[in-house]
Enzyme design. Structure first.
Site, PDB file in Angstrom:
ATOM      1  N   HIS A  94       0.847  -1.191   0.000  1.00  0.00           N
ATOM      2  CA  HIS A  94       0.000   0.000   0.000  1.00  0.00           C
ATOM      3  C   HIS A  94       0.882   1.240   0.000  1.00  0.00           C
ATOM      4  CE1 HIS A  94       0.537   0.928   4.323  1.00  0.00           C
ATOM      5  NE2 HIS A  94       0.364  -0.375   4.548  1.00  0.00           N
ATOM      6  N   CYS A 100       2.828  -5.256   6.467  1.00  0.00           N
ATOM      7  CA  CYS A 100       2.592  -4.791   5.100  1.00  0.00           C
ATOM      8  C   CYS A 100       3.856  -4.221   4.470  1.00  0.00           C
ATOM      9  CB  CYS A 100       1.497  -3.719   5.082  1.00  0.00           C
ATOM     10  SG  CYS A 100      -0.149  -4.420   5.259  1.00  0.00           S
TER      11      CYS A 100
END
Length: 200
Positions: free
Chosen positions: A159, A175
């Site tokens: 992201h 992440c």
């Protein structure tokens, strides 16, 4: 005349029953799927809610002929040791980007994966307060989400970030954070089902 009235009432009950059943089914679907948002073109699209660096639902990909063909030619390799993601097309390196990786205790999972979920302008929900933050410059997820791992409770993926200065460091909850221009470029090069290898 009595026969016609009975028939009319039966048809009316059947219609109301069908309408009630359809409303109930729609309500059940709405309860079990993420909220719907809009794309930049105004079309309906799936809107995901991300709790910190994780999702609260699992979304399995739907493979179509276009996605399978692209996924066979394009693959990603994430090298945690140099904190970069490499994009290969037909086994030739096309581009690489720096990434922030999981911090101690929240390491990015190692192994072979596939892109499960792709979302433009994701919504972020604070994991403690539950406050929702929509798309924009303050959203910690940036402009794109590419999910590739889930245990049913948490989801990990690539992201963007509103803290570009942290890219290249071990700061996430698993992440892979990227600068917004980089995640947007990567997003446009991938499809559901694209293979991903994460290694040390």
């Amino acid at each position: 005349m009595l026969k016609n009235e009975l028939l009319c009432r039966s048809l009316m009950l059947l219609c109301f029953g069908t309408a009630f059943l359809l409303l109930f089914v729609q309500w059940q679907i709405a309860e079990s799927t993420p909220d719907r948002g809009q794309t930049e073109k105004g079309e309906a699209s799936d809107q995901i809610t991300i709790y910190d660096d994780s999702l609260k639902f699992v979304s399995l990909p739907q493979y179509g002929p276009d996605n399978i063909g692209l996924a066979k030619r394009v693959r990603l390799v994430v090298d945690l040791s140099d904190r970069r993601v490499y994009l290969y097309h037909n086994d030739l390196l096309q581009v690489s980007y720096p990434v922030a990786v999981g911090q101690e205790g929240w390491q990015t999972p190692l192994g072979s994966f596939r892109v499960l979920r792709m979302q433009k302008y994701p919504v972020w929900r604070h994991p403690i307060t539950g406050a929702v933050l929509g798309p924009g410059p303050d959203n910690p997820l940036g402009a794109r989400w590419i999910g590739f791992w889930s245990d049913g409770r948490h989801t990990i993926g690539f992201h963007g970030t509103n803290q570009a200065e942290l890219v290249g460091q071990p700061v996430s909850h698993g992440c892979l954070r990227m600068r917004d221009p980089d995640i947007q470029d990567l997003y446009d090069r991938l499809s559901l089902g694209t293979p991903i290898t994460v290694k040390n």
